[in-house]
Design a protein around this motif. Structure first.
Motif, mmCIF file in Angstrom:
data_model
loop_
_atom_site.group_PDB
_atom_site.id
_atom_site.type_symbol
_atom_site.label_atom_id
_atom_site.label_comp_id
_atom_site.label_asym_id
_atom_site.label_seq_id
_atom_site.Cartn_x
_atom_site.Cartn_y
_atom_site.Cartn_z
ATOM 1 N N LEU A 9 0.826 -1.208 0.000
ATOM 2 C CA LEU A 9 0.000 0.000 0.000
ATOM 3 C C LEU A 9 0.859 1.257 0.000
ATOM 4 C CD1 LEU A 9 -2.739 -1.050 2.581
ATOM 5 C CD2 LEU A 9 -3.113 -0.658 0.158
ATOM 6 N N ASN A 10 1.905 1.277 0.815
ATOM 7 C CA ASN A 10 2.816 2.428 0.919
ATOM 8 C C ASN A 10 2.113 3.781 0.809
ATOM 9 O OD1 ASN A 10 5.098 0.451 -0.925
ATOM 10 N ND2 ASN A 10 5.282 0.944 1.229
ATOM 11 N N PRO A 11 1.183 4.064 1.698
ATOM 12 C CA PRO A 11 0.424 5.308 1.555
ATOM 13 C C PRO A 11 1.247 6.541 1.925
ATOM 14 C CG PRO A 11 -0.145 4.236 3.617
ATOM 15 C CD PRO A 11 0.787 3.295 2.889
ATOM 16 N N ILE A 12 0.806 7.668 1.443
ATOM 17 C CA ILE A 12 1.305 8.954 1.934
ATOM 18 C C ILE A 12 0.399 9.347 3.099
ATOM 19 C CG2 ILE A 12 1.586 11.409 1.396
ATOM 20 C CD1 ILE A 12 2.119 10.611 -1.505
ATOM 21 N N ILE A 13 1.003 9.780 4.194
ATOM 22 C CA ILE A 13 0.202 10.220 5.337
ATOM 23 C C ILE A 13 0.270 11.745 5.398
ATOM 24 C CG2 ILE A 13 -0.307 9.861 7.786
ATOM 25 C CD1 ILE A 13 -0.059 7.193 6.312
ATOM 26 N N LEU A 14 -0.878 12.374 5.300
ATOM 27 C CA LEU A 14 -0.947 13.844 5.329
ATOM 28 C C LEU A 14 -1.603 14.301 6.629
ATOM 29 C CD1 LEU A 14 -0.927 16.731 4.116
ATOM 30 C CD2 LEU A 14 -3.079 16.142 2.941
ATOM 31 N N LYS A 15 -0.830 15.027 7.427
ATOM 32 C CA LYS A 15 -1.396 15.594 8.655
ATOM 33 C C LYS A 15 -1.774 17.044 8.383
ATOM 34 C CE LYS A 15 -2.038 16.654 13.081
ATOM 35 N NZ LYS A 15 -1.061 17.274 13.968
ATOM 36 N N ILE A 16 -2.978 17.413 8.758
ATOM 37 C CA ILE A 16 -3.389 18.818 8.674
ATOM 38 C C ILE A 16 -3.548 19.310 10.110
ATOM 39 C CG2 ILE A 16 -5.168 20.436 7.883
ATOM 40 C CD1 ILE A 16 -3.731 19.253 5.526
ATOM 41 N N GLY A 17 -2.719 20.240 10.495
ATOM 42 C CA GLY A 17 -2.724 20.725 11.870
ATOM 43 C C GLY A 17 -4.010 21.457 12.236
ATOM 44 N N GLY A 18 -4.375 21.351 13.499
ATOM 45 C CA GLY A 18 -5.574 22.020 13.989
ATOM 46 C C GLY A 18 -5.529 23.531 13.798
ATOM 47 N N SER A 19 -4.312 24.098 13.811
ATOM 48 C CA SER A 19 -4.192 25.551 13.657
ATOM 49 C C SER A 19 -4.418 25.998 12.212
ATOM 50 C CB SER A 19 -2.817 26.018 14.133
ATOM 51 O OG SER A 19 -1.818 25.323 13.417
ATOM 52 N N VAL A 20 -4.405 25.031 11.279
ATOM 53 C CA VAL A 20 -4.647 25.365 9.868
ATOM 54 C C VAL A 20 -6.157 25.463 9.606
ATOM 55 C CG1 VAL A 20 -4.340 24.587 7.482
ATOM 56 C CG2 VAL A 20 -2.509 24.224 9.169
ATOM 57 N N ILE A 21 -6.918 24.527 10.179
ATOM 58 C CA ILE A 21 -8.352 24.450 9.847
ATOM 59 C C ILE A 21 -9.249 25.079 10.920
ATOM 60 C CG2 ILE A 21 -8.165 22.502 8.260
ATOM 61 C CD1 ILE A 21 -8.969 20.617 10.535
ATOM 62 N N THR A 22 -8.638 25.518 12.027
ATOM 63 C CA THR A 22 -9.422 26.248 13.030
ATOM 64 C C THR A 22 -8.631 27.463 13.495
ATOM 65 O OG1 THR A 22 -8.566 25.284 15.097
ATOM 66 C CG2 THR A 22 -10.253 24.010 13.925
ATOM 67 N N ASP A 23 -9.338 28.412 14.114
ATOM 68 C CA ASP A 23 -8.691 29.583 14.691
ATOM 69 C C ASP A 23 -8.474 29.292 16.169
ATOM 70 O OD1 ASP A 23 -7.947 31.952 15.801
ATOM 71 O OD2 ASP A 23 -9.692 33.095 15.105
ATOM 72 N N LYS A 24 -7.217 29.029 16.535
ATOM 73 C CA LYS A 24 -6.934 28.583 17.902
ATOM 74 C C LYS A 24 -7.182 29.663 18.947
ATOM 75 C CE LYS A 24 -4.088 24.481 17.876
ATOM 76 N NZ LYS A 24 -2.854 23.865 18.361
ATOM 77 N N SER A 25 -7.336 30.923 18.511
ATOM 78 C CA SER A 25 -7.602 31.974 19.497
ATOM 79 C C SER A 25 -9.082 31.979 19.895
ATOM 80 C CB SER A 25 -7.197 33.342 18.947
ATOM 81 O OG SER A 25 -8.070 33.721 17.909
ATOM 82 N N GLY A 26 -9.925 31.281 19.145
ATOM 83 C CA GLY A 26 -11.352 31.213 19.469
ATOM 84 C C GLY A 26 -11.724 29.874 20.070
ATOM 85 N N GLU A 27 -13.037 29.613 20.173
ATOM 86 C CA GLU A 27 -13.514 28.298 20.612
ATOM 87 C C GLU A 27 -14.518 27.831 19.571
ATOM 88 O OE1 GLU A 27 -15.298 26.385 24.693
ATOM 89 O OE2 GLU A 27 -13.925 28.060 24.873
ATOM 90 N N LEU A 28 -14.361 26.607 19.106
ATOM 91 C CA LEU A 28 -15.187 26.068 18.021
ATOM 92 C C LEU A 28 -15.194 27.008 16.814
ATOM 93 C CD1 LEU A 28 -18.289 24.752 20.039
ATOM 94 C CD2 LEU A 28 -16.227 23.497 19.422
#
Lengths: 271, 271
Positions: A9-28
């Motif tokens: 299979l040899n997959p590529i593993i892609l991590k998307i950080g929480g700070s990319v898809i959310t605004d860490k200064s807020g909540e939800l």
């Protein structure tokens, strides 16, 4: 499935950080534009054998912290905190899945708390058969940092980074892409210190040396928490799996990296 | 966990039919008022060792049917159909979880496709450890009918009813409550035939005799599909687990049944 089939299979593993898809200064606080852009980049790159792991950002973290979920079960009121933490992570995951499926990407979520248990915070059992079967069937499995049950602590938080390292190692990944909101791994927090210097290339030996100076305590992590996350990947790097840290907040960086094109960032290799 | 410890759980398994929480005449049409009411009834009944399983109604069914998911992988375009079916089921589940957690019920979802694989449509492997651990920790596990991977067919649909029977049997359930949108099991579809007669009590033997006359083909199921769902529970009834079929669309019926009070319905027992 035989071992041989699996290693193919040899997959590529892609991590998307929480700070990319959310605004860490807020909540939800979701960054829906970035989720949609990333879903397009992932669709356009059209990589076979890809596994996505995303972080929790302003969804999982504030609630997990409020109830002290990561340090385990100590008092009754944490029970609702565990339920909430898991629930908001499935909500964030749902928004990502929606963006992918809407763009005709056959993405299927894997819920860690349904198939993983940890022991003192480390993955102890992981029923991987569905994940492997999804890859073999041509689906894009998407998983995420989650609140999980722990054989010793009762429950804890399983980070997306530990998941990335575990899956990459078990599935003999081709390489790991770590998408963050800065241009790579620096010798200080680039958001705070303008003179912070980016590492363009690191060997495992160099990384381990840095661990000695950076990684003594998480609280004092001068890289703004980045180093601790990368240190989690050492078992995968030791197995010969290269790690590329790139800026997923910048348009087309994930697309180009998935396509094998070079973008600025940090490359970590065994030798 | 030792077998003895496990058998001590004796949970109640509560099935909430898709027709109760969604409007089956629409598509993705949720009955949010009913979900909220049921969440309140479940919170107020405050039953220890409860497992909830819900159906797909107008979320899972129309998409699964459009792409022919239940009969397995035959052509490329079904892949996005499988992804969509699973995704909308997690959305419906999320709405239910939200209603429960908002009311301080420590409910945690279990995603079937992450921990179950079927073979020719029947559960072949089910990593139950997280489900059992959740119960032992005092959580309320909530699972649902889902699109799952199948060792022979590629993928298929796992019905909530098969899940109920499997979990009840494996966890030695105290009893099973089947919440539907009519008053029990009838000798005809009560929504169509006004003179349909409700069975108040059935033994396993009587149920099996009815199967001979009702259950020859699903298409001709005179009970409006109800009998086929109940027949799925025969293995659990054979194990001595009683099944109560009650109207979950009527306020307080689920509350009363959870509390052990009698309401009109159909009771099916081994003898």
């Amino acid at each position: 499935m035989r071992e041989q089939e699996l290693s193919e299979l040899n997959p590529i593993i892609l991590k998307i950080g929480g700070s990319v898809i959310t605004d860490k200064s807020g909540e939800l606080a979701v960054r829906m534009q970035d989720i949609n852009r990333l879903a397009e980049e992932i669709r356009d790159a059209n990589v076979k054998n890809l596994v996505i792991v995303h972080g929790g950002g302003s969804f999982g973290h504030p609630i997990a912290q409020k109830y002290g979920i990561s340090s385990g079960f100590k008092q009754e009121n944490q029970r609702i905190g565990f339920a909430e933490t898991h629930h908001v992570m499935t909500v964030l995951n749902g928004l990502f899945m929606d963006a992918l499926i809407w763009r005709e990407v056959p993405a299927v979520s894997i819920t860690p708390s349904s198939c993983i248990m940890t022991k003192h915070g480390r993955i102890q059992c992981f029923e991987e058969t569905p994940l492997r079967a999804l890859l073999k069937m041509g689906f894009l499995p998407v998983t995420f940092g989650d609140a999980v049950l722990d054989l010793e602590l009762g429950f804890t938080i399983l980070s997306g980074d530990q998941l990335v390292s575990h899956i990459a190692t078990r599935l003999n990944a081709k390489h790991i892409i770590i998408g963050v909101d800065v241009d790579g791994l620096y010798d200080a927090d680039p958001k705070v210190k303008k003179t912070a210097k980016r590492f363009k290339h690191l060997t495992l030996e160099e990384l381990k040396k840095l661990k000695g100076s950076f990684g003594k305590t998480t609280a004092c992590d001068v890289t703004g928490g980045m180093f601790g996350k990368i240190a989690e990947l050492i078992p995968a790097i030791e197995k010969g799996i290269p790690v590329k840290i790139v800026n997923a907040s910048k348009p087309n960086y994930i697309y180009k990296t998935l396509k094998g094109e070079r973008v600025e960032g940090t490359l970590i290799e065994k030798e």
